[in-house]
Design a protein around this motif. Sequence first.
Motif, PDB file in Angstrom:
ATOM      1  N   ILE A 182       0.616  -3.627  -7.471  1.00 14.05           N
ATOM      2  CA  ILE A 182      -0.695  -4.178  -7.867  1.00 14.05           C
ATOM      3  C   ILE A 182      -0.526  -5.581  -8.453  1.00 14.05           C
ATOM      4  O   ILE A 182      -1.304  -6.490  -8.162  1.00 14.05           O
ATOM      5  N   ARG A 183       0.524  -5.762  -9.261  1.00 14.83           N
ATOM      6  CA  ARG A 183       0.758  -7.093  -9.859  1.00 14.83           C
ATOM      7  C   ARG A 183       1.134  -8.122  -8.806  1.00 14.83           C
ATOM      8  O   ARG A 183       0.781  -9.296  -8.924  1.00 14.83           O
ATOM      9  N   THR A 184       1.859  -7.676  -7.777  1.00 10.00           N
ATOM     10  CA  THR A 184       2.195  -8.597  -6.676  1.00 10.00           C
ATOM     11  C   THR A 184       0.918  -9.013  -5.952  1.00 10.00           C
ATOM     12  O   THR A 184       0.710 -10.192  -5.656  1.00 10.00           O
ATOM     13  N   LEU A 185       0.048  -8.043  -5.697  1.00 10.23           N
ATOM     14  CA  LEU A 185      -1.230  -8.342  -5.022  1.00 10.23           C
ATOM     15  C   LEU A 185      -2.066  -9.316  -5.854  1.00 10.23           C
ATOM     16  O   LEU A 185      -2.695 -10.228  -5.315  1.00 10.23           O
ATOM     17  N   SER A 186      -2.046  -9.148  -7.188  1.00 12.04           N
ATOM     18  CA  SER A 186      -2.791 -10.075  -8.066  1.00 12.04           C
ATOM     19  C   SER A 186      -2.306 -11.499  -7.879  1.00 12.04           C
ATOM     20  O   SER A 186      -3.098 -12.434  -7.774  1.00 12.04           O
ATOM     21  N   GLY A 187      -0.977 -11.654  -7.858  1.00 10.79           N
ATOM     22  CA  GLY A 187      -0.404 -12.985  -7.653  1.00 10.79           C
ATOM     23  C   GLY A 187      -0.819 -13.583  -6.324  1.00 10.79           C
ATOM     24  O   GLY A 187      -1.163 -14.769  -6.231  1.00 10.79           O
ATOM     25  N   MET A 188      -0.840 -12.746  -5.307  1.00  8.24           N
ATOM     26  CA  MET A 188      -1.194 -13.227  -3.954  1.00  8.24           C
ATOM     27  C   MET A 188      -2.658 -13.648  -3.855  1.00  8.24           C
ATOM     28  O   MET A 188      -3.020 -14.515  -3.059  1.00  8.24           O
ATOM     29  N   LEU A 247       0.845  -1.202   0.000  1.00 15.11           N
ATOM     30  CA  LEU A 247       0.000   0.000   0.000  1.00 15.11           C
ATOM     31  C   LEU A 247       0.879   1.251   0.000  1.00 15.11           C
ATOM     32  O   LEU A 247       0.597   2.228  -0.703  1.00 15.11           O
ATOM     33  N   GLN A 248       1.971   1.205   0.778  1.00 21.58           N
ATOM     34  CA  GLN A 248       2.912   2.335   0.803  1.00 21.58           C
ATOM     35  C   GLN A 248       3.527   2.556  -0.586  1.00 21.58           C
ATOM     36  O   GLN A 248       3.726   3.690  -1.015  1.00 21.58           O
ATOM     37  N   LEU A 249       3.819   1.432  -1.292  1.00 19.36           N
ATOM     38  CA  LEU A 249       4.382   1.547  -2.645  1.00 19.36           C
ATOM     39  C   LEU A 249       3.392   2.241  -3.578  1.00 19.36           C
ATOM     40  O   LEU A 249       3.768   3.059  -4.408  1.00 19.36           O
ATOM     41  N   ILE A 250       2.094   1.880  -3.431  1.00 20.99           N
ATOM     42  CA  ILE A 250       1.061   2.475  -4.293  1.00 20.99           C
ATOM     43  C   ILE A 250       0.948   3.969  -4.009  1.00 20.99           C
ATOM     44  O   ILE A 250       0.735   4.777  -4.918  1.00 20.99           O
ATOM     45  N   GLU A 251       1.148   4.340  -2.765  1.00 21.04           N
ATOM     46  CA  GLU A 251       1.009   5.763  -2.390  1.00 21.04           C
ATOM     47  C   GLU A 251       2.218   6.611  -2.766  1.00 21.04           C
ATOM     48  O   GLU A 251       2.220   7.818  -2.582  1.00 21.04           O
ATOM     49  N   ALA A 289       4.593   5.471 -11.036  1.00 18.31           N
ATOM     50  CA  ALA A 289       3.823   4.506 -11.849  1.00 18.31           C
ATOM     51  C   ALA A 289       4.422   3.099 -11.812  1.00 18.31           C
ATOM     52  O   ALA A 289       3.697   2.107 -11.710  1.00 18.31           O
ATOM     53  N   GLU A 290       5.757   3.005 -11.890  1.00 19.04           N
ATOM     54  CA  GLU A 290       6.398   1.677 -11.898  1.00 19.04           C
ATOM     55  C   GLU A 290       6.185   0.951 -10.583  1.00 19.04           C
ATOM     56  O   GLU A 290       5.933  -0.262 -10.546  1.00 19.04           O
ATOM     57  N   MET A 291       6.301   1.700  -9.476  1.00 19.39           N
ATOM     58  CA  MET A 291       6.115   1.095  -8.145  1.00 19.39           C
ATOM     59  C   MET A 291       4.653   0.650  -7.958  1.00 19.39           C
ATOM     60  O   MET A 291       4.371  -0.418  -7.408  1.00 19.39           O
ATOM     61  N   ASN A 302      -4.509   6.153 -16.697  1.00 31.33           N
ATOM     62  CA  ASN A 302      -3.267   5.491 -17.092  1.00 31.33           C
ATOM     63  C   ASN A 302      -3.641   4.065 -17.483  1.00 31.33           C
ATOM     64  O   ASN A 302      -4.081   3.274 -16.643  1.00 31.33           O
ATOM     65  N   GLU A 303      -3.491   3.764 -18.771  1.00 29.88           N
ATOM     66  CA  GLU A 303      -3.999   2.481 -19.283  1.00 29.88           C
ATOM     67  C   GLU A 303      -3.396   1.291 -18.550  1.00 29.88           C
ATOM     68  O   GLU A 303      -4.095   0.352 -18.178  1.00 29.88           O
ATOM     69  N   GLU A 304      -2.069   1.321 -18.321  1.00 32.88           N
ATOM     70  CA  GLU A 304      -1.389   0.176 -17.690  1.00 32.88           C
ATOM     71  C   GLU A 304      -1.869  -0.059 -16.260  1.00 32.88           C
ATOM     72  O   GLU A 304      -2.163  -1.180 -15.859  1.00 32.88           O
TER      73      GLU A 304
END
Length: 929
Positions: free
Chosen positions: A198-204, A183-187, A191-193, A232-234
Amino acid sequence: MEDPAQLKEEGNKYFQAGDYENAINSYTKAMKLSKDKSLQAVLYRNRAACFLKKESYAQAASDASRAIDISASDIKALYRRSQALESLGKLDQAFKDVQRCATIEPSNKNFQEALRRLGAKIQEKLRVQFSTDARVQNMFEILLDGSSERETREKAANNLIVLGREEAGAERIFQNNGVNLLLQLIETKNAEMILAAIRTLSGMCTGHRARATAILHLLGIDKMCMWMAVDNEEISMAVCNLLQAITDSLSGEGKEEQHGKEDAVVLDTKKDLKMITVHLLDMLVNKKVSGQGRDQALNLLSKNIPRKDLKLHDNSRTIFVIDTGLKKILKVVGQVPELPGCLPLTENTQMIASILLNKLYDDLRCDPERDHFREICEEYIRSKVDPQDMDKTLHAIQTVSGIMQGPFDLGNKLLGMKGIMEMMVALCGSEREIDQLVAVEALIHASTKLSRATFIITNGVALLKEVYKKTKNEKIKIRALVGLCKLGSAGGTDYGLRQFAEGSTEKLAKQCRKWLCNTSIDTRTRKWAVEGLAYLTLDADVKDELVEDKPALQAMFELAKTSDKTILYSVASTLVNCTNSYDVKELVPELVQLAKFSKQHVPEEHPKDKKDFVWKRVKRLLNAGVISALTCMVKADSAILTDQTKELLARVFLALCEDPKDRGTIVAQGGGKALIPLALDGTEVGKVKASHALAKIAAISNPDIAFPGERVYEVVRPLVSLLNTERDGLQNYEALLGLTNLSGRSDKLRLKIIKEKALPDIENYMFENHDQLRQAATECMCNMVVNKEVQERFLADGNDRLKLVVLLCGEDDTKVQNAAAGALAMLTAAHKKLCHKMTQVTTQWLEILQRLCLHEKLEVQHRGLVVACNLIHADQELAKKLVESEMLEILTLIGKQADDATKQHVINVARECLVKCMDYGLIKPFSQA
């Protein structure tokens, strides 16, 4: 009354016979009847053994525990519980149970071995755990440290994503406060972080219901929707994938059975799924949501709300969305981008919304449900019609237009609402350009069916011509032209039913091509030029002119590759028309005569729709680069790429694959790869057409080049799907050729063919009366017999498989003989038992073998001699049978020939046979008299 002891014995017998289900039933009945504690302990212990065999480890551990509760030193129960706990991943507890067993029986080798194994597993688990914990901590430190070098951070982000996809890694991230750190990374607003987190959370969340539920509540659906709403499309797409992973886990889809991976008890997930749906519907009408975010919300609804299989009865999710959100979807459909206050949209948003409406409508089960849907639409449209407020009225017309692009029948009914048609006509005559624009588009969508078109032809053609002549606005001009194109093509491919005067369609098409090539016009407007061509290319003169115009073709292909994917259906339709890959009803000559006699209309074929013209058009399309456009179209967003569009693309691919000379070009430009998703998903017709195109490519291409890497395994299922009696002979034949090519590549591919249950079908075609089908199936089996599992089928008692192969060796068709002899050579080389079996399956075996060994084709002769050699090597008795027959003369005749490079391989096998017979003492060395 049944006796518990007797039931126990009955259960033991079932267990020994491997019938664990009945054994469980017997033990369970005995438990209910018995009051004897010691007997109950035995019954629980025995039932635990059954559950172990069935891999129901939780139940096995529970039963073993009950036996231990009665008798704490029950060594069998302790050992069985240990095995169950080990399989559940509870290594520490399993180790304790085996320790107790080893204490009671120190000399038991099984217990000592289990202790060693579990000790090593526990050490490894601790090592991985500590190293994973350290890696997780280290990665977060790098990512959250603003002073870290960019390359180091990128590497750490990628490692984190990979770790999140592994079960052990995902669990360690989750246990080590990882969700808050992500969550800290998202905040960080980087964009890369954000993407990495988000992709890590998807895997989890993938395939783990407990973790997905926890993450959903820790992050909050509000926050996730807010991230998805960004422009942001990505990032928007990544959050969409995260929500999809959570939805799949909550609904139990895509989850493989993982014993013991999920200990937490998860409450009813329906509440969470409903909460996600409500938030997605709210996103549709929120002005703060970007066009990308709105697209992703629509995509998620489209994918998860309607039933995946109409055989399932429950469509309650669709009913809920219609009751609470249909008006929100209609609001999106009815947006007019040129008006102030329009919601942020992409080029695709309204089309995706129309597709969602269509899917919801199709998911309804009965007329009352459909009437309810229609009533909500009618009420919404009436609420927008306001003669005093033209902008609101435009929204109403645009909504009808959008519905006609979705559930067309419903759109047709809404056109019949009082005043709607009149309003469209009135708006066409408005001075305001935006009114004309919306009205002309609505007229175009309204004139899809011939019956409706006839009504509009009488009322609307003059109107559209008027608009076309008067307006100076290119956007309106092009739309009016498309309306005329559509009405002009209402007769379809019927040459005798053209609506307009001779040459009019060519003029309209020329104007469309001119606009198509004009790059100064915006993409959305040029898209309408393709829409016009999609109708006009039903006329063969127009098809021929279009394929001659390379710049126009390339302009169309470039448009198909842009981000505006609403053009896909029009491009696909145009290509289907140019390649004549639509279905054509065959005309029965007698019925044609009858129709002419009774003065009824008979459909006519255009002279330029004959095979030679189609052939030339296909070549021109390939030269213009059609394959790269098609491969790009296949990769489009799933909601825009509807099943109907996929079917059109599959039809085009099949037409392009017709000439074997073109297949190399198609493969080189990625066509083989693009066909796989079309063959696996879509309409039944589309899947068959794509599978047939794949079969044509697989039959003559090198599979490693046509389908690189793991893709080649995905080709097997579509080819196998063509092996049934519902498909035509050509499809069967080319599928068999494709499978023959694949089965010759590797044993892994042969195993995949077996797994797809193709063997019985291949065997059936070996019985076919049709020579080519029989030959293709036999060649395929010739490659398949290399596999051990296939050999086992021939070894099994009570089947005629070997007999069939032997008899096929005696066929007149050289190719069938050659393939069957190859299969026989490999089978007899693999198993001595098959050498004996061959001599028993038919009395003709020796005669057939002699014919093979005397065959004029060296290849067939060589295979026959190899079979003879295998029989001689297998057994002295079999060798004796051959020596006592004319076979000895044949072998001597061939073996005595002078060395000859062209047939040395044949001579050598014959000599090997003679040498072995001499070793047995069945013949004497040749000596001079």
